[in-house]
Design an enzyme around this catalytic site. Structure first.
Site, mmCIF file in Angstrom:
data_model
loop_
_atom_site.group_PDB
_atom_site.id
_atom_site.type_symbol
_atom_site.label_atom_id
_atom_site.label_comp_id
_atom_site.label_asym_id
_atom_site.label_seq_id
_atom_site.Cartn_x
_atom_site.Cartn_y
_atom_site.Cartn_z
ATOM 1 N N HIS A 198 -6.434 -1.427 4.396
ATOM 2 C CA HIS A 198 -7.316 -0.791 3.399
ATOM 3 C C HIS A 198 -6.938 -1.259 1.991
ATOM 4 O O HIS A 198 -7.783 -1.648 1.196
ATOM 5 C CB HIS A 198 -7.135 0.731 3.392
ATOM 6 C CG HIS A 198 -7.745 1.455 4.549
ATOM 7 N ND1 HIS A 198 -9.058 1.321 4.889
ATOM 8 C CD2 HIS A 198 -7.212 2.347 5.413
ATOM 9 C CE1 HIS A 198 -9.306 2.104 5.930
ATOM 10 N NE2 HIS A 198 -8.205 2.740 6.274
ATOM 11 N N HIS A 251 -2.612 -0.540 9.446
ATOM 12 C CA HIS A 251 -3.930 0.060 9.218
ATOM 13 C C HIS A 251 -4.110 0.396 7.736
ATOM 14 O O HIS A 251 -5.089 0.004 7.105
ATOM 15 C CB HIS A 251 -4.054 1.309 10.096
ATOM 16 C CG HIS A 251 -5.292 2.122 9.860
ATOM 17 N ND1 HIS A 251 -6.248 2.303 10.822
ATOM 18 C CD2 HIS A 251 -5.730 2.812 8.770
ATOM 19 C CE1 HIS A 251 -7.221 3.054 10.334
ATOM 20 N NE2 HIS A 251 -6.918 3.383 9.094
ATOM 21 N N GLU A 252 -3.127 1.108 7.189
ATOM 22 C CA GLU A 252 -3.231 1.531 5.787
ATOM 23 C C GLU A 252 -3.189 0.352 4.832
ATOM 24 O O GLU A 252 -3.936 0.301 3.856
ATOM 25 C CB GLU A 252 -2.107 2.512 5.441
ATOM 26 C CG GLU A 252 -2.361 3.915 5.890
ATOM 27 C CD GLU A 252 -3.774 4.389 5.578
ATOM 28 O OE1 GLU A 252 -4.189 4.341 4.405
ATOM 29 O OE2 GLU A 252 -4.473 4.790 6.527
HETATM 30 ZN ZN ZN Z 1 -7.888 4.325 7.555
#
Ligand code: ZN
Length: 367
Positions: A64, A60-61
């Site tokens: 980004h 998830h990170e």
């Molecule tokens: Zn996030």
């Protein structure tokens, strides 16, 4: 944000693990114990689930960071928390469209991972029960991670998406940030209130209530910090180092001993750091921390120049440099003072407290 451990670099991004993760590892591992599983199988599945959960949050990170990079935003490091992570950016995003894509990438990634685990559950249920149980839990956790992060309160992903949309439509970055952070604070308070209500109305679910209140408190804190930061940016906009520097800072020569420095400079003035200069020429900086590295019996044989942080390891500012970039520099390298140098000569100092005083004075004057 408290203590975190460095895990190393991945795709050029420093990955840090917040210490709360050790609690999560234990909680997730023991939560997967089923009475009809053997003890060994329980442990293996528990640990595998923890690791896959961790990998999900990391993905998830990283999504980004990688989408950010494609759009010209450099991410220094990410710190993984229980419910996602915090990315440390060198600069704030300068385009609304980049922010929108970057913020949406994380929840999108979590939804995809959740979908894949859901598929795995679908294919293994009834036949490979332990695997199916694990897949179901990870599917739920990933979807939950996506939904939680989509809450429209800054600095959550949803709040960033919200700000990007406001920013795109109004063209006013500062104003959009303030609205999105206020919503973030509001969501934080709602969570705290909800948590307290759960504790009182459903005492048997006190743990969930406490958990919700804790997340709310964390959110409120993060939103307030973002609000302050946004305000700083607005106030400092257009100012240079020369506008903000102080000329009242302690200077020490580099050719005296540590003992002389302590006697003549540290004790009388009570200052905790010194600009080390030779006829105005910046040589380095010295803090009490540097002094403490020398045992007291060597104070009289050690020169200040030997223990100071030398010029080539210092961050310096130039008089015309804009104040915001200095603030960012201080944040990045976690330093509190930056000497302002013109042609090798120290002409001033920018300290964090000066900046805070400057901001406070301006807000008191209402400008
Ligand atoms: Zn996030």
């Amino acid at each position: 944000m408290g203590s975190a451990f460095n895990l190393g670099k991945l795709f050029g991004v420093q990955v840090r693990l917040h210490y709360t993760w050790f609690i999560i590892f234990i909680l997730v591992t023991v939560s997967l114990v089923y009475p009809d599983w053997s003890r060994l199988l329980s442990w293996v599945m528990g640990i595998a689930t923890s690791l896959l959960f961790f990998a999900s949050v990391l993905a998830h990170e990283l999504s980004h960071s990688l989408v950010g990079r494609v759009n010209g935003v450099h991410i220094n490091s990410i710190t993984l928390f229980i419910f996602g992570g915090v990315a440390q950016m060198t600069r704030e995003v300068t385009r609304a469209s980049a922010e929108l894509k970057m913020a949406a990438a994380g929840p999108a990634c979590s939804l995809v991972i959740g979908g894949l685990f859901g598929l795995l559950w679908f294919l293994t249920r009834g036949t490979l029960e332990p695997l199916a149980d694990m897949a179901l839990l990870l599917a739920q956790v990933n979807v939950l991670l996506a939904l939680f992060n989509l809450i429209p309160g800054f600095p959550l992903d949803g709040g960033r998406v919200f700000r990007a949309i406001l920013w795109q439509s109004t063209g006013n970055y500062g104003h959009s940030t303030r609205i999105a952070t206020r919503v973030g604070q509001g969501v934080g308070y709602l969570f705290i209130l909800g948590g307290i209500l759960i504790i009182f109305i459903l005492p048997q679910a006190w743990f969930n209530g406490l958990w919700l209140a804790f997340i709310g408190w964390f959110l409120e804190n993060a939103a307030s910090a973002s609000y302050r930061q946004a305000k700083w940016r607005e106030v400092l906009h257009g100012f240079t180092a020369a506008d903000l520097m102080t000329t009242d800072y302690p200077v020490a020569p580099d050719d005296i001993t540590v003992g002389q420095l302590v006697q003549r400079y540290v004790f009388p003035g009570g200052r905790r750091f010194f600009v080390v200069a030779n006829e105005g020429r910046l040589q380095g900086m010295l803090t009490l921390h540097n002094i403490k590295t020398v045992p007291q019996q060597r104070w009289n044989v050690t020169q200040v120049g030997e223990i100071m942080t030398p010029l080539d390891k210092l961050k310096v500012a130039y008089p015309s440099q804009d104040a915001l970039s200095i603030l960012e520099q201080m944040g990045e390298s976690d330093i509190n003072q930056v000497p302002v140098v013109s042609e090798g000569i120290v002409i001033g100092l920018i300290a964090r407290d000066n900046l805070i005083r400057f901001l406070r004075t301006r807000s008191e004057l209402g400008i």
